[in-house]
Design a protein around this motif. Structure first.
Motif, PDB file in Angstrom:
ATOM      1  N   UNK A 162      41.312  81.656  16.733  1.00  0.00           N
ATOM      2  CA  UNK A 162      42.005  80.386  16.487  1.00  0.00           C
ATOM      3  C   UNK A 162      43.234  80.307  17.399  1.00  0.00           C
ATOM      4  N   UNK A 163      43.037  79.914  18.661  1.00  0.00           N
ATOM      5  CA  UNK A 163      44.143  79.916  19.626  1.00  0.00           C
ATOM      6  C   UNK A 163      45.381  79.117  19.181  1.00  0.00           C
ATOM      7  N   UNK A 164      45.211  78.116  18.362  1.00  0.00           N
ATOM      8  CA  UNK A 164      46.346  77.311  17.919  1.00  0.00           C
ATOM      9  C   UNK A 164      47.020  77.836  16.675  1.00  0.00           C
ATOM     10  N   UNK A 165      46.556  78.973  16.165  1.00  0.00           N
ATOM     11  CA  UNK A 165      47.131  79.539  14.917  1.00  0.00           C
ATOM     12  C   UNK A 165      48.580  79.913  15.165  1.00  0.00           C
ATOM     13  N   UNK A 166      49.428  79.564  14.205  1.00  0.00           N
ATOM     14  CA  UNK A 166      50.867  79.813  14.359  1.00  0.00           C
ATOM     15  C   UNK A 166      51.239  81.230  13.944  1.00  0.00           C
ATOM     16  N   UNK A 167      51.409  82.091  14.919  1.00  0.00           N
ATOM     17  CA  UNK A 167      51.927  83.441  14.702  1.00  0.00           C
ATOM     18  C   UNK A 167      53.196  83.537  15.541  1.00  0.00           C
ATOM     19  N   UNK A 168      54.312  83.365  14.895  1.00  0.00           N
ATOM     20  CA  UNK A 168      55.595  83.335  15.605  1.00  0.00           C
ATOM     21  C   UNK A 168      55.822  84.660  16.349  1.00  0.00           C
ATOM     22  N   UNK A 169      56.131  84.565  17.611  1.00  0.00           N
ATOM     23  CA  UNK A 169      56.432  85.723  18.462  1.00  0.00           C
ATOM     24  C   UNK A 169      55.270  86.701  18.584  1.00  0.00           C
ATOM     25  N   UNK A 170      54.055  86.242  18.410  1.00  0.00           N
ATOM     26  CA  UNK A 170      52.887  87.131  18.477  1.00  0.00           C
ATOM     27  C   UNK A 170      52.743  87.778  19.846  1.00  0.00           C
ATOM     28  N   UNK A 199      37.874  86.064   7.561  1.00  0.00           N
ATOM     29  CA  UNK A 199      38.266  87.058   8.566  1.00  0.00           C
ATOM     30  C   UNK A 199      39.765  86.980   8.861  1.00  0.00           C
ATOM     31  N   UNK A 200      40.268  85.775   9.026  1.00  0.00           N
ATOM     32  CA  UNK A 200      41.683  85.600   9.318  1.00  0.00           C
ATOM     33  C   UNK A 200      42.526  86.108   8.150  1.00  0.00           C
ATOM     34  N   UNK A 201      42.085  85.842   6.936  1.00  0.00           N
ATOM     35  CA  UNK A 201      42.808  86.339   5.766  1.00  0.00           C
ATOM     36  C   UNK A 201      42.857  87.860   5.758  1.00  0.00           C
ATOM     37  N   UNK A 202      41.760  88.496   6.115  1.00  0.00           N
ATOM     38  CA  UNK A 202      41.717  89.962   6.171  1.00  0.00           C
ATOM     39  C   UNK A 202      42.673  90.474   7.237  1.00  0.00           C
TER      40      UNK A 202
END
Length: 71
Positions: free
Chosen positions: A61-69, A4-7
């Motif tokens: 995934x609250x800890x997923x790194x999405x810079x400036x999300x 799902x995250x990949x999509x």
């Protein structure tokens, strides 16, 4: 990384590529953009897709790194 995250990441990437394609061969001038309602709406829609995908990733995934999300 789950499927799902990949999509969702793919959706983000595709939206970025699509927005960039709207401006190929054109000067990137704010006034031209403001006057082009079709392009504005298309860009806005892609930003909605990016935001929704980012929100879904961060919710799952609250800890997923999405810079400036959050911006």
């Amino acid at each position: 990384m789950d499927e799902e995250v990949q999509v969702w990441l793919y959706d983000i990437l595709q939206s970025i590529v699509e927005v960039e394609s709207y401006f190929e061969g054109m000067p990137k001038e704010l006034e031209l953009y403001r006057k082009d309602i079709k392009t504005k709406r298309a860009v806005e829609r892609n930003l909605e897709i990016i935001g929704e995908a980012a929100n879904r990733i961060l919710k799952k995934h609250p800890g997923f790194s999405l810079i400036d999300a959050k911006q």
